[in-house]
Write a protein that holds these residues in place. Structure first.
Motif, short mmCIF file in Angstrom:
data_model
loop_
_atom_site.label_atom_id
_atom_site.label_comp_id
_atom_site.label_asym_id
_atom_site.label_seq_id
_atom_site.Cartn_x
_atom_site.Cartn_y
_atom_site.Cartn_z
N PRO A 288 3.89 15.46 -8.34
CA PRO A 288 4.74 15.03 -7.22
C PRO A 288 5.36 16.22 -6.54
O PRO A 288 5.58 17.27 -7.15
CB PRO A 288 5.80 14.15 -7.89
N MET A 289 5.65 16.06 -5.25
CA MET A 289 6.15 17.18 -4.45
C MET A 289 7.57 17.55 -4.86
O MET A 289 8.43 16.71 -5.01
CB MET A 289 6.11 16.80 -2.97
N ASP A 290 7.81 18.85 -5.02
CA ASP A 290 9.14 19.36 -5.34
C ASP A 290 9.92 19.57 -4.06
O ASP A 290 9.35 19.72 -2.98
CB ASP A 290 9.02 20.68 -6.11
N LEU B 123 0.81 -1.21 0.00
CA LEU B 123 0.00 0.00 0.00
C LEU B 123 0.85 1.27 0.00
O LEU B 123 0.32 2.36 -0.22
CB LEU B 123 -0.93 0.01 1.22
N SER B 124 2.15 1.14 0.24
CA SER B 124 3.04 2.29 0.21
C SER B 124 3.47 2.65 -1.21
O SER B 124 4.19 3.63 -1.41
CB SER B 124 4.29 2.03 1.06
N PHE B 125 3.02 1.87 -2.18
CA PHE B 125 3.38 2.10 -3.58
C PHE B 125 2.12 2.20 -4.42
O PHE B 125 1.10 1.60 -4.10
CB PHE B 125 4.28 0.98 -4.11
N LYS B 126 2.20 2.94 -5.49
CA LYS B 126 1.03 3.12 -6.35
C LYS B 126 0.53 1.79 -6.89
O LYS B 126 -0.68 1.54 -6.91
CB LYS B 126 1.39 4.05 -7.52
N SER B 127 1.43 0.92 -7.32
CA SER B 127 1.02 -0.35 -7.93
C SER B 127 0.26 -1.25 -6.96
O SER B 127 -0.50 -2.11 -7.40
CB SER B 127 2.26 -1.10 -8.45
N ASN C 42 3.38 10.24 -0.29
CA ASN C 42 3.94 9.11 0.45
C ASN C 42 4.42 8.02 -0.49
O ASN C 42 5.45 7.38 -0.27
CB ASN C 42 2.88 8.56 1.41
N HIS C 43 3.67 7.79 -1.57
CA HIS C 43 4.11 6.81 -2.58
C HIS C 43 5.42 7.24 -3.22
O HIS C 43 6.32 6.41 -3.44
CB HIS C 43 3.03 6.67 -3.66
N ALA C 44 5.53 8.55 -3.54
CA ALA C 44 6.77 9.04 -4.15
C ALA C 44 7.95 8.89 -3.19
O ALA C 44 9.05 8.50 -3.60
CB ALA C 44 6.60 10.51 -4.54
N LEU C 45 7.72 9.16 -1.92
CA LEU C 45 8.78 9.02 -0.93
C LEU C 45 9.20 7.56 -0.77
O LEU C 45 10.37 7.26 -0.57
CB LEU C 45 8.32 9.58 0.41
N ALA C 46 8.23 6.65 -0.83
CA ALA C 46 8.55 5.22 -0.70
C ALA C 46 9.45 4.76 -1.85
O ALA C 46 10.40 3.99 -1.64
CB ALA C 46 7.26 4.40 -0.67
N VAL C 47 9.17 5.24 -3.05
CA VAL C 47 10.00 4.87 -4.20
C VAL C 47 11.41 5.44 -4.04
O VAL C 47 12.41 4.75 -4.30
CB VAL C 47 9.35 5.37 -5.51
#
Length: 660
Positions: free
Chosen positions: A237-239, A203-207, A292-297
């Motif tokens: 996505p957050m800059d 759940l921490s990732f988009k996929s 949060n997904h972007a940070l997880a990646v």
């Protein structure tokens, strides 16, 4: 832990002090002074079932001024602050858990040794702060402790990085990795690294979330999920120069987080766009999830980048020494930088879990892609049952990951491999179950299982259809055995639903058929008239409206007949496995489409009637909302079947000429 004998007067004192802390007033401080004077010699008593003292609640509330004044009065001692509850949490633990920086600073100014206290799990106040996502507490305590004390492990060998990843505080995890990079490869007593933990969080990732279009159907109402996916797609996505106003992990800045470089004007535009998003609770929630997904990646890239050799996950046993008494770790057990010899591995789990295997099991595409990008050889590892990653993707029925892996590995080698039970990849495709995270009914599940089996059949070597596993069964025999119950349930569910829909189609058809003979205005009944038997409104200004009414009614009637015919064909089907592949889904979708058209045109005919007889009501005010509601319901009902048929049709076209 038994306290001193409590008199009735003391019980009142507990209650009064507890109330003073909860409802802080002008006289509350004096109440606490009297309470602490009473219990200063005998020691503070527990005031709730968890063993918390008054000071625990005072710390939870973050009343820094009260602590400061009580210290100045000499009513607080280090021994009182070190008194733990039944979990061993001291006052400093609770202050750190709830992010009370002012209270923590006051306590540490009194006695820095309080930061070394450990609860029954071996957690220091710093560990508790990290596990709660309090980055400001992490910065404060990190600055007051030496490195050995900062990196102390919990009793089970978990580090601060483990705690941050478990809590999904990925921005805080960045800070930990930056400050202590050697923690990236540290293991707990089960041999799990932070990357292992990240690979267990789909759940921490988009996929792996409900915000991926491939996972439409994982929520109960698909149209609402589709809207949220579209919002997710539109959010940038957050800059690194923008930040979320509700971010509790890092309210100061994000400059240390690696982000793609963007132009200044785009940064300003993104920042303004995000401020608009924060106004709505729905948009704010979707925005938080996307960031949060972007940070997880990004965290995954850092952890994978710190790996130098994937062989420790791929081969043999770990050579690291196990902790002899990991259940009773003392304060001397800490990480030595950069030496990782003290990394704890359970004697029962000498072999480390492979994050790639975990990522495939949890269908985390982003993590799989990052690992294979740096370590292509990792693709050829197998799990404890001898299954390779392509086997696992087939077993999980993850079509997108399966197609991706076929382009990244030597697919002929992977497809022809046999696991420890003698199962081929075709045997693994026979297992009953949903594709990742999508909730399917009996009909769609049976159809999807049949289609997936055919899909893998087309890819498999021809001789696999005769191959028998160690139980002595071919893949076809195993599929039949695994799907007896599901096929019967799918047949019963489809017939029961079909019976109800047939009744609805019959009623709609009957109503529209009767309407043809009772059109608005009636018919000309004058036998001497040239228009005898024709609708009265013909040859008037309402003739076009009557023709539209008849058109709507006729389409509704014939659509209901088509729906009824398709439903009769379903009812008379043999319900074999092959029927579930294309025949039954097509008939089911066709009957629902025809019934939907019949319903829409019936509503349109009703609205046209109101216009013909000139009732002082605008029928479109009710018609369009009704049609919109039917469209939403129809999307929710037919989407999964329609999506399945699209996939099944692609498979049929791609492998034309191959027989099963």
């Amino acid at each position: 832990m038994a306290g001193p004998e409590i008199s009735p007067a003391a019980i009142v004192s507990h209650h009064k002090a507890f109330r003073a802390v909860l409802d802080w007033k002008k006289d509350s401080l004096q109440v606490l002074r009297e309470y602490l004077i009473r219990w200063q010699r005998s020691g503070l008593a527990h005031v709730d079932v968890h063993g918390n003292t008054i000071l625990h609640f005072l710390a939870i509330d973050g009343n820094a001024s009260a602590f400061k004044q009580l210290f100045e009065d000499g009513l607080l001692t280090s021994e009182m602050l070190k008194k733990g509850n039944l979990r061993g949490d001291t006052t400093l633990h609770e202050a750190a858990r709830f992010g009370r920086c002012n209270v923590v600073e006051i306590m540490l100014d009194k006695d820095e040794g309080l930061a070394l206290a450990r609860n029954s799990l071996g957690e220091t106040p710093l560990y508790v702060a990290v596990a709660s996502g309090k980055k400001d507490l992490f910065d404060l305590l990190k600055g007051k402790l030496n490195e050995d004390n900062v990196t102390r492990r919990r009793n089970d060998g978990c580090t601060l990085l483990h705690a941050a990843v478990v809590g999904e505080y990925y921005r805080l995890a960045f800070e930990i990795v930056k400050s202590f990079p050697y923690l990236a490869q540290a293991q707990d007593e089960k041999g799990l690294t932070a990357l292992n933990l990240l690979a267990s969080k789909p759940l921490s990732f988009k996929s792996g979330s409900a915000y991926s279009f491939i996972n439409l159907g994982s929520r109960s109402f698909i149209p609402v999920q589709l809207i949220r996916c579209l919002i997710y797609l539109c959010i940038p996505p957050m800059d690194n120069r923008t930040k979320s106003s509700t971010d509790t992990e890092d309210p100061q800045n994000q400059s240390d987080i690696p982000q793609p470089k963007t132009s200044l004007w785009l940064t300003k535009l993104t920042s303004g766009y995000r401020r608009v998003l924060r106004v709505s609770k729905l948009l704010r929630g979707v925005d938080d999830i996307k960031q949060n997904h972007a940070l997880a990646v990004l965290l995954a890239k850092i952890l994978i980048g710190d790996e130098e050799d994937w062989s420790r996950y791929t081969y043999g046993e770990s050579t690291m020494e196990p902790c002899k008494d990991h259940g009773q770790m003392n304060d001397s057990v800490s990480l030595q930088r950069p030496n990782l010899d003290s990394t704890i591995v359970s004697p029962k789990n000498n072999r480390m879990r492979n994050p790639l295997i975990q990522a495939v099991e949890n269908s985390i595409e982003e993590l799989v892609e990052e690992i294979l990008e740096k370590f292509p050889d990792a693709a050829y590892t197998v799990d404890k049952n001898g299954k390779n990653i392509l086997h696992i993707a087939v077993e999980k029925k993850d079509k997108r990951l399966y197609d991706y892996l076929k382009t990244k590995v030597h697919k002929d080698v992977m497809l022809t491999a046999i696991d420890n039970q003698g199962n081929s990849i075709l045997h693994l495709a026979t297992k009953q179950g949903n594709c990742p995270r999508i909730v399917l009914g009996h009909l769609n599940q049976m159809a999807w299982d049949v289609c997936w089996f055919k899909r893998i059949w087309y890819d498999s070597p021809p001789h696999f259809q005769y191959h028998r596993n160690f139980v002595g069964k071919t893949a076809s025999e195993l599929f039949q055995e695994n799907h007896v119950s599901l096929r019967e349930n799918a047949e019963k569910a489809l017939k029961d639903m079909n019976s109800g829909l047939m009744l609805v189609a019959t009623l709609i058809g009957t109503v529209n058929y009767a309407t043809l003979f009772t059109i608005p205005g009636g018919f000309v009944d004058d036998k001497n008239s040239a228009s005898f038997g024709r609708p009265k409104f013909f040859s008037t200004k309402k003739e076009d409206q009557v023709l539209s009414f008849l058109w709507y009614t006729g389409v509704a009637l014939f659509s209901s007949l088509i729906a009824l015919t398709a439903m009769l064909l379903i009812q008379l089907s043999r319900f074999t496995n092959d029927d579930f592949f294309m025949t039954l889904p097509v008939r089911y979708l066709g009957s629902l489409a025809a019934l939907f058209v019949s319903t829409i045109f019936t509503i349109a005919a009703c609205a046209e009637t109101y216009l013909i007889i000139e009732i002082n009501v605008n029928p479109y005010q009710a018609m369009w909302p009704a049609i919109g509601f039917l469209i939403l319901i129809s999307i929710d009902v037919v989407y999964l079947t329609f999506h399945y048929l699209y996939f099944a049709f692609r498979c049929s076209v791609s492998f034309t000429g191959q027989e099963m």
